[in-house]
Design a protein around this motif. Structure first.
Motif: not given
Length: 207
Positions: A50, A115-116
């Motif tokens: 992330a 993100e992630g």
């Protein structure tokens, strides 16, 4: 890559000499060195990849002054928890390098990064802040390898710092770092030197 004994010793040296620096020289830090510190953070692990750390380089005299004022306010409150003897000892501690450190970074954690895709943090959202902590430590070790010192200023109100920097709603303040050339080199922690707190043994038990 297979690492040799020399690599292990070098890493141990970095860990030993990684000290929380409060005493800085005003000399500028080169852009090449700063790029190395940024690259070290890029190599840090993070939950679900992330990469939630958000770093602001604080160059504005106005912002630095606001952070210094907040530190002074929080420091005055902190010393009230001690009795007279401990308060006198507390006042002798140098707890920040805000006046001289040429590089100052405000580090935040994005608590809702795209993100992630949420991997690994649904049940433990605190892993985002743990990821930021690992990125900071990566920077710290790289700084030491360049003969730079890093000091973390923790006597700050996170909400006040978020307001000073107009942080987005999802950002949480993680750390304020002072970076520069140490005014002296010593692998003895400052709190050991002044007899404030010695290291305690790590609890490491079989269950």
């Amino acid at each position: 890559m297979k690492f040799e004994t020399a690599h292990s010793q070098t890493l141990r040296d970095l860990l030993t000499w990684r000290r929380d620096t409060r005493h800085f020289r005003p000399d500028a830090v080169s852009q090449d060195a700063l790029q190395e510190l940024q690259s070290a953070m890029e190599l840090a692990p993070s939950v679900g990849n992330a990469r939630p750390w958000r770093v602001l380089s604080v160059t504005s005299p106005e912002k630095r002054s606001q952070v210094r004022s907040e530190f002074q306010r929080c420091n005055a409150v902190a010393e009230t928890q001690y009795d007279d003897k401990a308060k006198a000892e507390y006042r002798k501690l140098k707890l920040a390098g805000l006046d001289i450190a040429p590089v100052q970074l405000a580090v935040f954690t994005d608590t809702a990064p795209n993100e992630g895709r949420g991997l690994g943090r649904h049940s433990m959202p605190e892993t985002l802040e743990q990821s930021t902590a690992m990125a900071i430590f990566s920077l710290w070790l790289m700084a030491r390898s360049h003969n730079l010192g890093v000091g973390m200023v923790s006597i700050l109100d996170p909400k006040k710092i978020e307001a000073i920097f107009d942080a987005p709603d999802t950002w949480r303040f993680s750390a304020y770092l002072c970076i520069g050339h140490p005014s002296f080199l010593d692998d003895t922690p400052l709190l050991h030197k002044v007899d404030w707190q010695k290291n305690t043994d790590t609890v490491w038990a079989e269950v």
